[in-house]
Enzyme design. Structure first.
Site, mmCIF file in Angstrom:
data_model
loop_
_atom_site.group_PDB
_atom_site.id
_atom_site.type_symbol
_atom_site.label_atom_id
_atom_site.label_comp_id
_atom_site.label_asym_id
_atom_site.label_seq_id
_atom_site.Cartn_x
_atom_site.Cartn_y
_atom_site.Cartn_z
ATOM 1 N N SER A 22 0.507 -1.076 0.508
ATOM 2 C CA SER A 22 -0.418 0.106 -0.287
ATOM 3 C C SER A 22 0.843 0.811 -0.427
ATOM 4 C CB SER A 22 -0.996 -0.053 0.826
ATOM 5 O OG SER A 22 -0.304 -0.092 2.240
ATOM 6 N N ASN A 112 -3.008 -2.582 12.888
ATOM 7 C CA ASN A 112 -4.084 -1.860 12.684
ATOM 8 C C ASN A 112 -4.531 -1.295 13.320
ATOM 9 O OD1 ASN A 112 -3.564 -4.872 10.971
ATOM 10 N ND2 ASN A 112 -5.067 -6.562 13.092
ATOM 11 N N THR A 157 -39.490 25.569 -12.784
ATOM 12 C CA THR A 157 -39.664 24.087 -12.381
ATOM 13 C C THR A 157 -39.360 23.463 -13.971
ATOM 14 O OG1 THR A 157 -42.072 24.168 -12.717
ATOM 15 C CG2 THR A 157 -41.680 25.364 -10.647
ATOM 16 N N HIS A 158 -39.749 22.291 -13.854
ATOM 17 C CA HIS A 158 -39.917 21.827 -15.113
ATOM 18 C C HIS A 158 -38.348 21.970 -16.062
ATOM 19 C CE1 HIS A 158 -43.129 18.766 -13.065
ATOM 20 N NE2 HIS A 158 -43.216 20.315 -12.820
ATOM 21 N N SER A 279 -12.293 24.841 -27.797
ATOM 22 C CA SER A 279 -12.393 23.013 -29.531
ATOM 23 C C SER A 279 -11.217 23.344 -30.501
ATOM 24 C CB SER A 279 -13.426 23.020 -29.772
ATOM 25 O OG SER A 279 -13.627 22.589 -31.021
ATOM 26 N N LYS A 285 -16.016 27.863 -30.091
ATOM 27 C CA LYS A 285 -16.185 27.707 -28.498
ATOM 28 C C LYS A 285 -15.351 28.069 -27.620
ATOM 29 C CE LYS A 285 -18.787 24.226 -28.575
ATOM 30 N NZ LYS A 285 -18.632 22.844 -28.904
ATOM 31 N N ASN A 287 -15.906 26.270 -23.988
ATOM 32 C CA ASN A 287 -16.680 25.615 -23.270
ATOM 33 C C ASN A 287 -16.746 25.560 -21.425
ATOM 34 O OD1 ASN A 287 -17.233 24.133 -26.169
ATOM 35 N ND2 ASN A 287 -15.376 23.610 -25.917
ATOM 36 N N GLU A 292 -18.257 21.044 -16.318
ATOM 37 C CA GLU A 292 -18.324 20.080 -16.662
ATOM 38 C C GLU A 292 -18.084 19.267 -16.360
ATOM 39 O OE1 GLU A 292 -18.766 19.735 -20.861
ATOM 40 O OE2 GLU A 292 -18.818 21.502 -21.006
ATOM 41 N N TYR A 319 -10.141 -6.759 11.836
ATOM 42 C CA TYR A 319 -9.263 -6.059 10.799
ATOM 43 C C TYR A 319 -9.510 -7.348 9.835
ATOM 44 C CZ TYR A 319 -5.945 -4.513 7.194
ATOM 45 O OH TYR A 319 -5.296 -4.469 6.565
ATOM 46 N N GLN A 324 -8.204 -2.399 4.035
ATOM 47 C CA GLN A 324 -6.820 -1.425 3.051
ATOM 48 C C GLN A 324 -7.179 -0.511 1.988
ATOM 49 O OE1 GLN A 324 -2.412 -3.188 2.989
ATOM 50 N NE2 GLN A 324 -3.117 -2.807 0.376
ATOM 51 N N LYS A 327 -8.484 4.177 1.309
ATOM 52 C CA LYS A 327 -7.588 5.049 1.003
ATOM 53 C C LYS A 327 -7.668 5.385 0.133
ATOM 54 C CE LYS A 327 -4.074 3.448 4.907
ATOM 55 N NZ LYS A 327 -5.305 1.375 4.376
#
Ligand code: ARG
Length: 467
Positions: A22, A112, A157-158, A279, A285, A287, A292, A319, A324, A327
């Site tokens: 690890s 542990n 709304t909607h 772009s 463009k 963006n 996003e 344990y 492990q 993480k």
């Protein structure tokens, strides 16, 4: 070197060794691991489990190891294949420096309880940093809402234009979402900040450890009450990831709106160049990549929460190596949150708000139809009936390509002759966007004065927390 091996005759396979390791990710815990060890060794001395001279040697060694590792990490020369995990690495480096006495560090301790301590110290620290970043974000939302408490915009709304509100009112909605997120991170602290040290592998220790002392030394509120619980649970990680997911869901929804508002179709805002990208093929463009990505990364944080819930749900106490897997998703989520919380407020501060466009959109599409119905209801017509009449009025206006507040007195007469006496001028005023917003003066509503009041109250609250 391994921290085990006495009972093994054959060596571990190389592939297995790599799979088991690890260190490539728990090197992240280095500072916390050494902090925990420094407290543990000090306690061993106080309890006369090891001598004072040994305490001093080990302490000095640990500090040197920490210096070395800091440098190697900083200069990017740290070799992750050096040991199985961070705990092994530190003890190995310590013993290299000060000899066999380094092996006394692990007296009365297991990896542990050690790893559980590290994770809690790490998360306490990160949780705190994230809280501070949320507060700064909240401040930006409040300031921007203040600037736009009179900037009318359509409320939806909607995703259909519904009633007029203000941009400030809309941003305040997110302020309160983030405020609850902040409170959740804060509330989680008391469950993170508990010390598992002294739980040993699972069954505590035969040494006379002072668990309350190490807990206090490490700034924990208290020591946990059960050794099996102390080493086996990661519910504090799950709770953090759940809080992170909630926050990311809020930011993802805001991002969705930012993306819509920034589109030509809405043109409500224009994001600054610093927070957009171009772009490779379409030169025109610009963006909204930051927004996003935030929307996209929400999925990743929620994924980490799901992954860890799945990992833990079937584990017998105490344990198991599965743990492990607590993480990478956590570290990734923490890093994601921190970057986003730094960038996002900057994007909001630098965006251009197209007030004229928002106003234009609020004036088109009969957003004041409910206003008219309310007006009729105020004049004694049952609301249900008023609703029906206004429906007809909307049709009437639509056929003439007009908005309700553009109808003239003859047209009102034609519409309402048997119903009520209308003063066209008064009605026109009443149906203006600003009047419509301001008539919604219920507490928590969009009226300018109400937003002003709420912002003042929240500013006061924020200053108290920031103090
Ligand atoms: N790398 C391990 C983890 O992250 C440390 C604890 C190892 N304990 C053990 N009994 N093998 O969980």
């Amino acid at each position: 070197m391994k921290l085990w091996g006495g009972r093994f005759e054959g060596g571990i396979s190389k592939k297995m060794d790599q799979f088991n390791a690890s260190l490539p990710f728990d090197i992240n815990l280095m500072e916390y691991d050494i902090e925990g060890s420094l407290a543990h060794v000090k306690m061993l001395g106080r309890q006369e489990i090891i001598s004072q001279a040994e305490v001093e040697e080990i302490t000095a060694g640990l500090i040197e190891v920490r210096e070395d590792l800091r440098k190697e990490i900083k200069n990017n020369i740290f070799d992750v294949s050096e040991a199985e995990d961070i705990h092994t690495l530190v003890e190995m480096r310590l013993t290299d420096k000060i000899g066999a006495v380094g092996g006394k560090l692990h007296t009365g301790r297991s990896r542990n309880d050690q790893v559980a301590v590290d994770m809690r110290l790490y998360l306490r620290d990160q949780n705190d940093q994230i809280k501070k970043l949320i507060l700064k974000f909240m401040e930006v939302l409040l300031d921007t809402a203040g600037e736009h408490k009179e900037t009318v915009m359509p409320g939806y709304t909607h995703l259909q234009r519904a009633q007029a509100i203000t941009f400030g009112h809309h941003l305040l909605a997110y302020y309160f979402k983030l405020k609850r997120d902040y409170e959740r991170f804060e509330d989680a602290e008391k469950r993170i900040n508990v010390s598992p040290l002294g739980s040993g592998a699972l069954a505590g220790s035969s040494f006379d450890l002072d668990r309350e002392w190490t807990a206090a030394e490490l700034g924990f509120d208290r020591a946990c009450e059960n050794s099996l619980d102390g080493v086996s649970d990661r519910d504090f990680v799950l709770e953090f990831l759940a809080n992170a997911s909630n926050l990311m869901i809020h930011l993802s929804r805001l991002s969705e709106e930012v993306i819509l508002w920034n589109s030509k179709e809405f043109s409500f805002i224009e994001l600054a160049d610093q927070y957009t990208t171009g772009s490779s093929i379409m030169p025109q463009k610009k963006n909204p990549d930051l927004a996003e990505l935030v929307r996209g990364k929400a999925g990743r944080v929620i994924g980490s929460l799901n992954q860890l819930m799945m990992t833990i749900k079937g584990l017998p106490l105490a344990y198991n190596k599965d743990l492990q897997e607590d993480k990478e998703g956590l570290f990734d989520s923490v890093n994601t949150l921190k970057v986003i919380l730094e960038l996002y407020p900057e994007m909001l501060k630098t965006m251009h708000v197209n007030q004229a466009e928002m106003k234009e959109a609020s004036s088109k599409g009969f957003l004041n139809a409910t206003e008219l119905a309310d007006y009729l209801a105020e004049n004694g017509i049952p609301f249900r009936k008023a609703h029906q009449i206004v429906g007809e009025a909307v049709l009437f206006a639509d056929e003439r390509a007009k908005e309700l507040d553009e109808l003239n007195s003859e047209e009102w007469q034609a519409l309402f002759k048997d119903i009520i006496e209308v003063d066209a001028e008064e009605l026109q005023k009443r149906l203006s966007v600003e009047a419509a917003v301001n008539s919604h003066s219920t507490s928590g509503g969009p009226a300018f004065e109400e937003s002003k009041r709420i912002i003042a109250v929240e500013k006061e609250n924020l200053y108290h927390i920031l103090d």
